[in-house]
Write a protein that holds these residues in place. Structure first.
Motif, PDB file in Angstrom:
ATOM      1  N   SER A   1       0.806  -1.215   0.000  1.00 46.30           N
ATOM      2  CA  SER A   1       0.000   0.000   0.000  1.00 46.30           C
ATOM      3  C   SER A   1       0.846   1.276   0.000  1.00 46.30           C
ATOM      4  CB  SER A   1      -0.919   0.010   1.220  1.00 46.30           C
ATOM      5  OG  SER A   1      -0.171  -0.062   2.420  1.00 46.30           O
ATOM      6  N   ASP A   2       2.158   1.144   0.031  1.00 46.32           N
ATOM      7  CA  ASP A   2       3.012   2.320  -0.005  1.00 46.32           C
ATOM      8  C   ASP A   2       2.894   3.003  -1.370  1.00 46.32           C
ATOM      9  OD1 ASP A   2       6.074   3.393  -0.637  1.00 46.32           O
ATOM     10  OD2 ASP A   2       5.402   3.784   1.406  1.00 46.32           O
ATOM     11  N   GLN A   3       2.799   4.307  -1.343  1.00 46.86           N
ATOM     12  CA  GLN A   3       2.579   5.059  -2.573  1.00 46.86           C
ATOM     13  C   GLN A   3       3.697   4.843  -3.582  1.00 46.86           C
ATOM     14  OE1 GLN A   3      -0.282   6.656  -2.783  1.00 46.86           O
ATOM     15  NE2 GLN A   3       0.010   7.378  -4.880  1.00 46.86           N
ATOM     16  N   THR A   4       4.922   4.760  -3.097  1.00 39.77           N
ATOM     17  CA  THR A   4       6.054   4.553  -4.000  1.00 39.77           C
ATOM     18  C   THR A   4       5.993   3.188  -4.662  1.00 39.77           C
ATOM     19  OG1 THR A   4       7.401   5.963  -2.556  1.00 39.77           O
ATOM     20  CG2 THR A   4       8.558   4.583  -4.158  1.00 39.77           C
ATOM     21  N   VAL A   5       5.616   2.163  -3.893  1.00 37.23           N
ATOM     22  CA  VAL A   5       5.519   0.810  -4.444  1.00 37.23           C
ATOM     23  C   VAL A   5       4.433   0.740  -5.504  1.00 37.23           C
ATOM     24  CG1 VAL A   5       5.045  -1.596  -3.876  1.00 37.23           C
ATOM     25  CG2 VAL A   5       6.385  -0.200  -2.304  1.00 37.23           C
ATOM     26  N   ILE A   6       3.303   1.369  -5.243  1.00 35.21           N
ATOM     27  CA  ILE A   6       2.208   1.340  -6.211  1.00 35.21           C
ATOM     28  C   ILE A   6       2.610   2.044  -7.505  1.00 35.21           C
ATOM     29  CG2 ILE A   6      -0.122   2.202  -6.661  1.00 35.21           C
ATOM     30  CD1 ILE A   6      -0.831   1.635  -3.824  1.00 35.21           C
ATOM     31  N   LYS A   7       3.276   3.179  -7.393  1.00 36.05           N
ATOM     32  CA  LYS A   7       3.722   3.889  -8.598  1.00 36.05           C
ATOM     33  C   LYS A   7       4.696   3.048  -9.409  1.00 36.05           C
ATOM     34  CE  LYS A   7       3.101   8.638  -6.947  1.00 36.05           C
ATOM     35  NZ  LYS A   7       3.765   9.925  -6.631  1.00 36.05           N
ATOM     36  N   GLU A   8       5.552   2.325  -8.713  1.00 36.22           N
ATOM     37  CA  GLU A   8       6.521   1.479  -9.424  1.00 36.22           C
ATOM     38  C   GLU A   8       5.816   0.339 -10.147  1.00 36.22           C
ATOM     39  OE1 GLU A   8      10.432  -1.311  -8.429  1.00 36.22           O
ATOM     40  OE2 GLU A   8       9.463  -0.139  -6.843  1.00 36.22           O
ATOM     41  N   ILE A   9       4.796  -0.244  -9.504  1.00 38.19           N
ATOM     42  CA  ILE A   9       4.067  -1.339 -10.144  1.00 38.19           C
ATOM     43  C   ILE A   9       3.306  -0.842 -11.364  1.00 38.19           C
ATOM     44  CG2 ILE A   9       2.211  -3.008  -9.814  1.00 38.19           C
ATOM     45  CD1 ILE A   9       3.020  -3.186  -6.881  1.00 38.19           C
ATOM     46  N   ILE A  10       2.627   0.281 -11.212  1.00 34.65           N
ATOM     47  CA  ILE A  10       1.811   0.811 -12.304  1.00 34.65           C
ATOM     48  C   ILE A  10       2.677   1.283 -13.465  1.00 34.65           C
ATOM     49  CG2 ILE A  10       0.189   2.641 -12.913  1.00 34.65           C
ATOM     50  CD1 ILE A  10      -0.983   2.457 -10.164  1.00 34.65           C
ATOM     51  N   SER A  11       3.877   1.751 -13.157  1.00 33.16           N
ATOM     52  CA  SER A  11       4.755   2.220 -14.232  1.00 33.16           C
ATOM     53  C   SER A  11       5.145   1.091 -15.181  1.00 33.16           C
ATOM     54  CB  SER A  11       6.007   2.856 -13.634  1.00 33.16           C
ATOM     55  OG  SER A  11       6.776   1.903 -12.918  1.00 33.16           O
ATOM     56  N   ARG A  12       5.106  -0.147 -14.706  1.00 33.46           N
ATOM     57  CA  ARG A  12       5.424  -1.281 -15.569  1.00 33.46           C
ATOM     58  C   ARG A  12       4.229  -1.697 -16.435  1.00 33.46           C
ATOM     59  NH1 ARG A  12       7.740  -3.520 -10.659  1.00 33.46           N
ATOM     60  NH2 ARG A  12       6.028  -5.017 -10.626  1.00 33.46           N
ATOM     61  N   ASP A  13       3.025  -1.356 -16.001  1.00 35.03           N
ATOM     62  CA  ASP A  13       1.811  -1.709 -16.740  1.00 35.03           C
ATOM     63  C   ASP A  13       0.971  -0.442 -16.885  1.00 35.03           C
ATOM     64  OD1 ASP A  13       2.031  -4.716 -16.961  1.00 35.03           O
ATOM     65  OD2 ASP A  13       2.151  -4.484 -14.797  1.00 35.03           O
ATOM     66  N   LEU A  14       1.240   0.304 -17.951  1.00 38.43           N
ATOM     67  CA  LEU A  14       0.550   1.581 -18.145  1.00 38.43           C
ATOM     68  C   LEU A  14      -0.934   1.402 -18.408  1.00 38.43           C
ATOM     69  CD1 LEU A  14       3.216   3.500 -20.277  1.00 38.43           C
ATOM     70  CD2 LEU A  14       2.733   3.702 -17.835  1.00 38.43           C
ATOM     71  N   TRP A  15      -1.335   0.251 -18.918  1.00 37.16           N
ATOM     72  CA  TRP A  15      -2.755   0.043 -19.178  1.00 37.16           C
ATOM     73  C   TRP A  15      -3.545   0.037 -17.874  1.00 37.16           C
ATOM     74  CZ3 TRP A  15      -5.242  -4.385 -17.345  1.00 37.16           C
ATOM     75  CH2 TRP A  15      -4.408  -5.406 -16.890  1.00 37.16           C
ATOM     76  N   ILE A  16      -2.919  -0.423 -16.769  1.00 39.09           N
ATOM     77  CA  ILE A  16      -3.594  -0.357 -15.468  1.00 39.09           C
ATOM     78  C   ILE A  16      -3.736   1.096 -15.026  1.00 39.09           C
ATOM     79  CG2 ILE A  16      -3.425  -1.010 -13.045  1.00 39.09           C
ATOM     80  CD1 ILE A  16      -2.017  -3.529 -13.841  1.00 39.09           C
ATOM     81  N   LYS A  17      -2.692   1.875 -15.234  1.00 42.71           N
ATOM     82  CA  LYS A  17      -2.740   3.298 -14.883  1.00 42.71           C
ATOM     83  C   LYS A  17      -3.841   4.005 -15.659  1.00 42.71           C
ATOM     84  CE  LYS A  17       0.154   7.451 -14.755  1.00 42.71           C
ATOM     85  NZ  LYS A  17       1.504   7.998 -15.042  1.00 42.71           N
ATOM     86  N   ASP A  18      -4.020   3.660 -16.946  1.00 36.37           N
ATOM     87  CA  ASP A  18      -5.068   4.287 -17.757  1.00 36.37           C
ATOM     88  C   ASP A  18      -6.455   3.909 -17.263  1.00 36.37           C
ATOM     89  OD1 ASP A  18      -3.147   5.481 -19.325  1.00 36.37           O
ATOM     90  OD2 ASP A  18      -3.106   3.851 -20.787  1.00 36.37           O
ATOM     91  N   LEU A  19      -6.625   2.658 -16.853  1.00 33.75           N
ATOM     92  CA  LEU A  19      -7.952   2.216 -16.422  1.00 33.75           C
ATOM     93  C   LEU A  19      -8.373   2.870 -15.110  1.00 33.75           C
ATOM     94  CD1 LEU A  19      -7.988  -1.605 -17.297  1.00 33.75           C
ATOM     95  CD2 LEU A  19      -8.922   0.320 -18.594  1.00 33.75           C
ATOM     96  N   ILE A  20      -7.437   2.981 -14.158  1.00 28.84           N
ATOM     97  CA  ILE A  20      -7.820   3.566 -12.873  1.00 28.84           C
ATOM     98  C   ILE A  20      -7.977   5.078 -12.961  1.00 28.84           C
ATOM     99  CG2 ILE A  20      -6.705   1.713 -11.600  1.00 28.84           C
ATOM    100  CD1 ILE A  20      -4.414   3.555 -10.987  1.00 28.84           C
TER     101      ILE A  20
END
Length: 632
Positions: free
Chosen positions: A167-186
């Motif tokens: 749940s750490d903000q930095t960890v979430i940003k790192e995960i989403i940066s690898r899968d941009l399609w998830i970032k677009d959906l949320i």
């Protein structure tokens, strides 16, 4: 006239062929009047109508993903369909959507975002549904792409649950940066987001890939502190919108999932309480938590920060519900069953949680006792964490009376304390006298048991040639017959009493499971001094035994056959001088040493058990001297 106002007034001379020929809406309106007034909610406003008019009269106008949705909705409003002219604007814009926009992930996202201001027209012409289905299909293809997944695996629910700081903000940003399609959906509006999730499930995406998307969305818009004010509360302007999102996220979660991190459920529950959400949503989250409570961590729990104690009451309800649901397993005989093991884990978690909230000085003694009783005593496998909670509570409430401390400690069973914690309890000045004495006698009972086991093991190793206790086998002239007896009995050394005297005298004071300690507080100082003196005496006797064993080893060096059977002696053992052996013999009855047992025993085994006895007696002397130093 085409103005910048939100309405448009068109005169009949402007509505000549081909405009009236292509639009069914304008054709019908001109039958009633020479003037047509477009409504204020015309899709896209005056700019969109102007673009359509330019199309009709042959002017070149750019169509792109940013305006195609408004043009398609306006064409539908004006009824510019195949019924009035082949290849009309509705069909032309549909072809552009299907052959251009929906072939690209980014263009589809742009069109879907623009549809939000065109509702309900964009829904009626199926632009929203087509974009949602396209995004879901492309997301499924993204996961199924073997070449890309080999280098960058998609985050799964299992891998996410194994991350302690997911749940750490930095960890979430790192995960989403690898899968941009998830970032677009949320980043989509929630009304579109939940429909995309439903389409992903319908098209066969596994739940292990779908659930992390929901978690990331909830963390961004619901759990993150960035959505709250400096005081940690939600702004009034966002409260209603956030409540709708939270209820929707709860509905999207899979039922009874054991893989979703339980900390996520607790975070949603805390947010639900802050938003005063409906009881149905809170109850649903509680049921989800109860089903996987044994998988939780203490840091996942909700810390009460509200004045009315709502969060603490919810935590109490969750634990009591879990234990009551598993109450039917109490008749099982084996402690190795998963349900009973889970009950032990939950009980320990509750005690650790009590340790965290006990620091609150506003927590009353009665309320703290009720919280302790939430978990039955029989479910607690160990009371170490409960002792920590009591100690924290006493430190944060220094004005408690002895009577109040006694009421709080009535649920603590010293027989379920570990060796280290039991010694700490004996030396803790914050504890009531009743608990200190109970811990002292339980510790003495455990020590007596350990000494007896060591003695029995020593005799068994030597083939049963040693009879009686260690004291009788070493000291031939000693009157001691077992560990409980001592040459320092009443009248022999100033009225000192052995440990067995305390065990027998106060055996009724030892708590059994579910019993309460009953003891008077007028324990004399002389009894404690006698126990301490007896402990020191036993230590001296065992040290003397070790010296004699070392002496025998030295005497057996001349016998080569015996030398092969004896293991190497540790470098810490030093041979004693002849004078030391003479003094030891003199102390033990005029130099008469009984070697009937020692002479036939294996020396390595003897040394092993003597070292065990030394460790036991060192532990006894630790709290025995501690009590003496406190009295001084």
């Amino acid at each position: 006239m085409i103005g910048s106002d939100i309405y448009i007034v068109l005169h009949k001379f402007l509505l000549q062929y081909p405009l009236t020929r292509k639009s069914g809406y304008l054709k019908e309106k001109l039958k009633e009047s020479n003037e047509v007034e477009l409504p204020p909610d015309f899709p896209g406003g005056p700019e969109t109508f102007e673009t359509i008019a330019l199309f009709i009269y042959g002017s070149s106008t750019l169509v792109d993903p940013f305006n195609v949705s408004s043009l398609r909705c306006a064409a539908q409003f004006l009824d510019m369909t195949e019924e009035y002219m082949p290849g009309n604007l509705c069909d032309r814009f549909d072809v552009y959507l299907n052959q251009v926009v929906l072939q690209s992930w980014n263009d589809t996202l742009i069109v879907l975002q623009s549809c939000q201001t065109l509702l309900p027209w964009s829904e009626d012409v199926l632009i929203v549904s087509r974009c949602i289905e396209t995004l879901a299909f492309m997301a499924c293809m993204e996961i199924l792409d073997p070449e890309r997944r080999r280098d960058h695996p998609v985050i799964t629910l299992e891998s996410l649950s194994c991350m302690p700081n997911w749940s750490d903000q930095t960890v979430i940003k790192e995960i989403i940066s690898r899968d941009l399609w998830i970032k677009d959906l949320i980043a989509l509006p929630f009304s579109f987001f939940k429909r995309v999730i439903g389409s992903l499930r319908r098209q066969g995406m596994k739940e292990r890939y779908v659930s992390p998307i929901i978690l990331f969305y909830a963390h961004k818009y619901l759990i993150s502190r960035n959505n709250r004010s400096h005081e940690g509360t939600f702004d009034d302007s966002l409260r209603n919108v956030t409540s709708v999102k939270l209820q929707g996220v709860i509905d999207l979660l899979p039922v009874a999932s054991k893989v979703i991190p339980i900390g996520f459920y607790f975070s949603l529950l805390s947010t639900s309480v802050d938003l005063c959400l409906k009881n149905e949503c809170v109850a649903k989250l509680q049921n989800q938590i109860v089903s996987v409570l044994h998988l939780a961590r203490v840091q996942d729990f909700i810390l009460p920060n509200d004045e009315d104690g709502t969060k603490l009451s919810i935590m109490e309800t969750i634990f009591s519900t879990y234990l009551s649901c598993n109450n039917n397993n109490n008749n099982l005989d084996s402690d190795s069953t998963p349900t009973i093991r889970n009950n032990f884990v939950v009980a320990q978690l509750w005690d650790e949680y009590l340790n965290q909230i006990a620091i609150n000085s506003d927590l009353s003694c009665k309320r703290f006792i009720n919280l302790i009783e939430t978990v039955p005593i029989s479910v607690r496998q160990t009371h170490d964490h409960l002792y920590r909670a009591l100690n924290t509570f006493f430190q944060s409430h220094p004005n408690l009376s002895q009577e109040e401390k006694g009421l709080v400690c009535k649920h603590l069973n010293c027989q379920k304390l570990s060796q280290h914690v039991c010694i700490e309890a004996v030396q803790n000045k914050m504890m009531p006298l009743r608990l200190i004495v109970q811990a002292l006698f339980v510790q003495q009972l455990n020590t007596q048991k350990d000494l007896k086991e060591c003695s029995d093991s020593f005799r068994y190793t030597n083939g049963g040639e040693c009879s009686g206790s260690l004291s009788s086998s070493i000291y031939a002239n000693s009157q001691s017959q077992n560990i409980g007896d001592s040459p320092y009995m009443n009248g022999s050394e100033g009225g000192s009493r052995p440990l067995s005297f305390f065990m027998n005298k106060d055996s009724s004071m030892l708590i059994r499971p579910h019993d309460q300690l009953i003891m008077s507080s007028d324990i004399s100082m002389k009894d404690y001094e006698s126990a301490s003196f007896r402990i020191q005496t036993l230590e001296k006797e065992v040290l003397s035994l070790k010296r004699r064993l070392q002496s025998q080893k030295k005497s057996n060096k001349n016998d080569k056959s015996s030398w092969k059977k004896i293991e190497p002696v540790s470098g810490n053992i030093r041979a004693h001088s002849v004078e030391e052996r003479r003094l030891s013999k003199k102390k033990n009855g005029g130099g008469q040493v009984s070697t009937s047992c020692i002479g036939t025993a294996n020396f390595a085994s003897q040394r092993k058990y003597v070292n065990r006895l030394l460790k036991v007696l060192q532990r006894i002397s630790l709290f025995g001297r501690g009590r003496s130093s406190k009295r001084d």
